[in-house]
Write a protein that holds these residues in place. Structure first.
Motif, PDB file in Angstrom:
ATOM      1  N   ARG A   1      22.257  29.038   3.337  1.00  0.00           N
ATOM      2  CA  ARG A   1      20.983  29.486   3.908  1.00  0.00           C
ATOM      3  C   ARG A   1      20.813  28.866   5.297  1.00  0.00           C
ATOM      4  O   ARG A   1      20.089  27.892   5.500  1.00  0.00           O
ATOM      5  N   LEU A   2      21.484  29.470   6.254  1.00  0.00           N
ATOM      6  CA  LEU A   2      21.519  28.927   7.605  1.00  0.00           C
ATOM      7  C   LEU A   2      20.149  28.960   8.269  1.00  0.00           C
ATOM      8  O   LEU A   2      19.833  28.097   9.102  1.00  0.00           O
ATOM      9  N   GLY A   3      19.332  29.943   7.914  1.00  0.00           N
ATOM     10  CA  GLY A   3      18.001  30.023   8.507  1.00  0.00           C
ATOM     11  C   GLY A   3      17.142  28.806   8.212  1.00  0.00           C
ATOM     12  O   GLY A   3      16.365  28.350   9.066  1.00  0.00           O
ATOM     13  N   LEU A   4      17.302  28.241   7.011  1.00  0.00           N
ATOM     14  CA  LEU A   4      16.536  27.040   6.656  1.00  0.00           C
ATOM     15  C   LEU A   4      16.940  25.862   7.527  1.00  0.00           C
ATOM     16  O   LEU A   4      16.091  25.042   7.916  1.00  0.00           O
ATOM     17  N   ILE A   5      18.237  25.775   7.821  1.00  0.00           N
ATOM     18  CA  ILE A   5      18.720  24.674   8.648  1.00  0.00           C
ATOM     19  C   ILE A   5      18.207  24.816  10.078  1.00  0.00           C
ATOM     20  O   ILE A   5      17.749  23.852  10.698  1.00  0.00           O
ATOM     21  N   ARG A   6      18.261  26.035  10.598  1.00  0.00           N
ATOM     22  CA  ARG A   6      17.773  26.229  11.970  1.00  0.00           C
ATOM     23  C   ARG A   6      16.280  25.945  12.060  1.00  0.00           C
ATOM     24  O   ARG A   6      15.820  25.299  13.012  1.00  0.00           O
ATOM     25  N   ARG A   7      15.520  26.417  11.087  1.00  0.00           N
ATOM     26  CA  ARG A   7      14.070  26.200  11.145  1.00  0.00           C
ATOM     27  C   ARG A   7      13.707  24.721  11.017  1.00  0.00           C
ATOM     28  O   ARG A   7      12.658  24.299  11.509  1.00  0.00           O
ATOM     29  N   ALA A   8      14.572  23.950  10.371  1.00  0.00           N
ATOM     30  CA  ALA A   8      14.324  22.512  10.240  1.00  0.00           C
ATOM     31  C   ALA A   8      14.638  21.751  11.521  1.00  0.00           C
ATOM     32  O   ALA A   8      14.354  20.552  11.609  1.00  0.00           O
ATOM     33  N   ARG A   9      15.245  22.426  12.497  1.00  0.00           N
ATOM     34  CA  ARG A   9      15.570  21.837  13.801  1.00  0.00           C
ATOM     35  C   ARG A   9      16.484  20.620  13.667  1.00  0.00           C
ATOM     36  O   ARG A   9      16.345  19.630  14.397  1.00  0.00           O
ATOM     37  N   ILE A  10      17.408  20.706  12.757  1.00  0.00           N
ATOM     38  CA  ILE A  10      18.421  19.669  12.629  1.00  0.00           C
ATOM     39  C   ILE A  10      19.375  19.772  13.813  1.00  0.00           C
ATOM     40  O   ILE A  10      19.869  20.855  14.116  1.00  0.00           O
ATOM     41  N   PRO A  11      19.649  18.674  14.514  1.00  0.00           N
ATOM     42  CA  PRO A  11      20.652  18.737  15.584  1.00  0.00           C
ATOM     43  C   PRO A  11      22.015  19.135  15.015  1.00  0.00           C
ATOM     44  O   PRO A  11      22.442  18.592  13.993  1.00  0.00           O
ATOM     45  N   VAL A  12      22.684  20.078  15.651  1.00  0.00           N
ATOM     46  CA  VAL A  12      23.947  20.608  15.140  1.00  0.00           C
ATOM     47  C   VAL A  12      24.986  20.623  16.257  1.00  0.00           C
ATOM     48  O   VAL A  12      24.699  21.039  17.384  1.00  0.00           O
ATOM     49  N   LEU A  13      26.197  20.178  15.913  1.00  0.00           N
ATOM     50  CA  LEU A  13      27.361  20.264  16.793  1.00  0.00           C
ATOM     51  C   LEU A  13      28.444  21.044  16.061  1.00  0.00           C
ATOM     52  O   LEU A  13      28.791  20.709  14.927  1.00  0.00           O
ATOM     53  N   ILE A  14      28.965  22.093  16.697  1.00  0.00           N
ATOM     54  CA  ILE A  14      30.019  22.921  16.116  1.00  0.00           C
ATOM     55  C   ILE A  14      31.296  22.676  16.906  1.00  0.00           C
ATOM     56  O   ILE A  14      31.312  22.862  18.129  1.00  0.00           O
ATOM     57  N   ALA A  15      32.374  22.289  16.218  1.00  0.00           N
ATOM     58  CA  ALA A  15      33.615  21.921  16.901  1.00  0.00           C
ATOM     59  C   ALA A  15      34.790  22.743  16.407  1.00  0.00           C
ATOM     60  O   ALA A  15      34.896  23.073  15.227  1.00  0.00           O
ATOM     61  N   SER A  16      35.692  23.053  17.332  1.00  0.00           N
ATOM     62  CA  SER A  16      36.925  23.756  16.998  1.00  0.00           C
ATOM     63  C   SER A  16      38.078  23.187  17.829  1.00  0.00           C
ATOM     64  O   SER A  16      37.856  22.381  18.744  1.00  0.00           O
ATOM     65  N   GLY A  17      39.296  23.641  17.491  1.00  0.00           N
ATOM     66  CA  GLY A  17      40.483  23.062  18.115  1.00  0.00           C
ATOM     67  C   GLY A  17      41.199  23.946  19.103  1.00  0.00           C
ATOM     68  O   GLY A  17      42.272  23.574  19.598  1.00  0.00           O
ATOM     69  N   GLY A  18      40.668  25.131  19.411  1.00  0.00           N
ATOM     70  CA  GLY A  18      41.278  25.983  20.405  1.00  0.00           C
ATOM     71  C   GLY A  18      42.670  26.477  20.059  1.00  0.00           C
ATOM     72  O   GLY A  18      43.445  26.817  20.949  1.00  0.00           O
TER      73      GLY A  18
END
Length: 248
Positions: free
Chosen positions: A179-196
């Motif tokens: 439930r990604l919408g709940l996480i966004r609405r909670a304003r949790i700081p998020v970092l998304i990382a990948s390796g290219g």
């Protein structure tokens, strides 16, 4: 005992580390320098000693239930690959219990519908988790390469075979819908990382960053094991410090 094992090192605010298909040492070993400022708490998911074996194969829903009591101290949550599914489920169930989220190359293929590379990644992952070592050899090696395993044209290393067998019968990532919408609405700081290293992973991470309103970072040089790539430890440290200051 039926509880999963968490191994802690360092001092300071807790950073809860949730590995994916590889074990904690392989996934998080390069982050050891952070123990000077943070308590690094490495979760050993079920099936990864010294934690107990799962009752019916790897299952991110079971992993999420295992994580729930570990969020009591409101840690920073860092997760890799298959472990991201459990982290997102646990965070969505108790958004106030997570100080920040760092999510590394998750298998959230449904976020990028109609993309050929992403569809291929989903197909390979579902096939290997369903059929294990009986997967077509070419498909198996293609998936292992995308998943960060060190393989060539020779016989598969013993530890790689063991990993495939451990993953065989796991709950399919393609079935997960955190439930990604709940996480966004909670304003949790998020970092998304990948390796290219793979277009599918990059597009999934781009889509997840957009969905969650998170920061996006790419660190090349270690394939799927982004935490071992040059610059990632410093980037994570900066993100954690900023999250502490902005989300005390």
């Amino acid at each position: 005992m039926d509880d999963v094992v968490v191994v802690r090192a360092g001092s300071g605010p807790e950073v809860l580390l949730v590995h994916g298909g590889a074990g904690p040492r392989t996934t998080w070993g390069a982050l050891s320098a952070l123990a000077d400022r943070w308590t690094l708490a490495q979760v050993h998911r079920r099936g990864y000693p010294p934690s107990p074996a799962p009752q019916a194969g790897q299952d991110y829903e079971v992993d999420a239930r295992d994580l729930a009591p570990l969020l009591a101290g409101r840690p920073h949550l860092v997760a890799h690959s298959y472990g991201v599914l459990a982290a997102l489920l646990a965070a969505a169930a108790a958004p106030g219990s997570v100080r920040s989220l760092t999510l590394i190359e998750p298998p959230l293929t449904y976020l990028v519908p109609g993309d050929g590379d992403v569809a291929r990644l989903e197909h390979l992952g579902d096939t290997v988790l369903t059929h294990g070592m009986d997967t077509d050899p070419a498909d198996l090696r293609e998936f292992l390469h995308l998943a960060g395993a060190s393989v060539d044209d020779g016989p598969l290393p013993h530890q790689v075979v063991a990993g495939v067998r451990r993953a065989h019968g796991a709950r399919l990532p393609s079935q997960g819908r955190p439930r990604l919408g709940l996480i966004r609405r909670a304003r949790i700081p998020v970092l998304i990382a990948s390796g290219g290293h793979a277009a599918a992973h990059e597009r999934i991470c781009d889509a997840l960053a957009t969905t969650l309103g998170g920061e996006r970072t790419v660190h090349m040089g270690a394939g799927h094991y982004v935490a071992a790539a040059p610059g990632f430890t410093d980037r994570l440290a900066t993100f954690l410090r900023t999250s502490e200051n902005n989300n005390p």
